[in-house]
Design a protein around this motif. Sequence first.
Motif, mmCIF file in Angstrom:
data_model
loop_
_atom_site.group_PDB
_atom_site.id
_atom_site.type_symbol
_atom_site.label_atom_id
_atom_site.label_comp_id
_atom_site.label_asym_id
_atom_site.label_seq_id
_atom_site.Cartn_x
_atom_site.Cartn_y
_atom_site.Cartn_z
ATOM 1 N N ALA A 4 0.831 -1.207 0.000
ATOM 2 C CA ALA A 4 0.000 0.000 0.000
ATOM 3 C C ALA A 4 0.868 1.259 0.000
ATOM 4 O O ALA A 4 0.565 2.237 -0.702
ATOM 5 C CB ALA A 4 -0.926 -0.015 1.218
ATOM 6 N N ALA A 5 1.950 1.226 0.785
ATOM 7 C CA ALA A 5 2.848 2.387 0.825
ATOM 8 C C ALA A 5 3.528 2.594 -0.521
ATOM 9 O O ALA A 5 3.720 3.741 -0.967
ATOM 10 C CB ALA A 5 3.884 2.193 1.924
ATOM 11 N N ARG A 6 3.890 1.501 -1.193
ATOM 12 C CA ARG A 6 4.503 1.627 -2.516
ATOM 13 C C ARG A 6 3.515 2.192 -3.527
ATOM 14 O O ARG A 6 3.879 3.021 -4.383
ATOM 15 C CB ARG A 6 5.007 0.257 -2.977
ATOM 16 N N ALA A 7 2.268 1.752 -3.456
ATOM 17 C CA ALA A 7 1.268 2.260 -4.388
ATOM 18 C C ALA A 7 1.079 3.761 -4.201
ATOM 19 O O ALA A 7 0.982 4.519 -5.182
ATOM 20 C CB ALA A 7 -0.056 1.517 -4.184
ATOM 21 N N GLU A 8 1.050 4.203 -2.956
ATOM 22 C CA GLU A 8 0.895 5.641 -2.687
ATOM 23 C C GLU A 8 2.131 6.407 -3.151
ATOM 24 O O GLU A 8 2.036 7.487 -3.747
ATOM 25 C CB GLU A 8 0.665 5.835 -1.184
#
Length: 540
Positions: free
Chosen positions: A355-359
């Motif tokens: 999720a952090a990578r997607a953001e």
Amino acid sequence: MLIIDRLELDFRPGLNVLTGETGAGKSILLDSLGFVLGWRGRAELVRSGADQGEVVAEFALTPDHPAQAVLQEAGLPTGPELILRRVNRSDGRKTAWVNDRRCTGEVLRALSDTLIELHGQHDDRGLLNARGHRDLLDDFAGLGDLRAEVRTAWAAQGRARKALQAAQDALAEVQAEEEYLRHAVKELDALDPQPGEEAELDTRRRLMQGAEKVREDVSRAHAALGHDGAEGAMGDALRWLEGAEEAAGGHLESPIAALSRAMAELGEAADGVMRALEALDFNPLELEQIEERLFAIRALARKHGVVPDDLGGFAADLRGKLDALEAGAGNIDALRSALKEAEATYDAAADRLSAARAEAAVRLDAAVTGELAPLKMERAVFETRIVPADPGPDGRDAVDFTVATNPGAPSGPLARIASGGELSRFLLALKVCLSHGNTGVTMIFDEIDRGVGGATADAVGRRLKALAEGGQVLVVTHSPQVAALGAHHWQVVKQVQDGQTLSQVVPLDPGARVDEIARMLAGDTVTDEARGAARVLLDS
């Protein structure tokens, strides 16, 4: 090396530009730097007629520079200065030193990762290498702590899986010999051999076997001493002498007394022999029982390959295996639960990282898009593509930087979609976005302005200048707009001396710099107009 005899360069903080005609030797300088850093590349870096070529590179390090950790791990001297030296002999042998200590090419390459970043159209170590895109995205987003959490969870999951597998293998091994174990334990428990029992039984058996022969002799002796033997004969003699004593006139008193004493001694001897016979008496059935048990103990010891005294301990070991078999199912259930919990922990951490990578990918795409507009690529599309990958210590994502040069055009990897000039600008825009807070690394751009000119080249130069603030950037360029924005300017010149071609690198003073930029603008014939244009570029 090759067309370099001896050359010493002192690059400075800020933007250093290297210019020169094609073939002057700019690429050889980069090859030499790559050689001392342990990079794989050209091997024939020894000038014709020379025994060897040598490259020395000196770096200034801060106390917290990442290279210090590499040096410490390799057992090499640390400090504010790092001196790399590597020699290439004409026979191909290579030798390297770090701070005057011999080292391997592997150590050089580990150091180079903390010292130099090379960016260019043919760079497979930097931004064009898709294998490093995930790390670049994580560094951009500052996901080091979250990645460390995922790695910890991955390691814990691996340990739990190994523990379960080991328990399952051990249980399977015990189950394969369960029938044997139960039979052996039942047999050993029924016999119940004790430590020292085999020796004790053997001693008793030998005594009983010897007693049969001894008892025969003792019985004959007892008969010879008894009423039908010596006792009867001596009794008769004593009666006869006592009957004749009165008529013998005292001559038989002494013999009668001695015979009486002998009769008493004979009786004592007969009693002792009788007691011996009683002691030697045994039950033949007991001997048979002793022999049966002794032989059973020895047979079991041979069967299981242990000494008789160790049968009790061997039985305890077998019972332990049976206990493990009975407890194995419950233990495996517990280990399965532990693995399930470890997998859930990893999944949760990996989900947070994804999720952090997607953001972060959205933010990086926006940042790169903002950099592309000044580089005259406002219609290009940059996208950080994240797709599922096999789980691992760094999560479950594969990251790839893709581009589309025009709206509606198919996107693809940087190196395959973009042309030379477009690729250079993409790389520069991406590097500007990724380099914030990246101190201590010297960045080298090899003709990153290839294929661009005019206002676009000026935009490239200004981005490079901004990138060099607070650090050090080296640019090999053919663009006068880029060269004019450098803080320090070096010219690579190829000369023929005594029939030998040599390359020199000359630092340019302000006047010489005007002439060099004018040459880049006008070509071989430098005019006053070209010099004027060069001064305009330098003053802009």
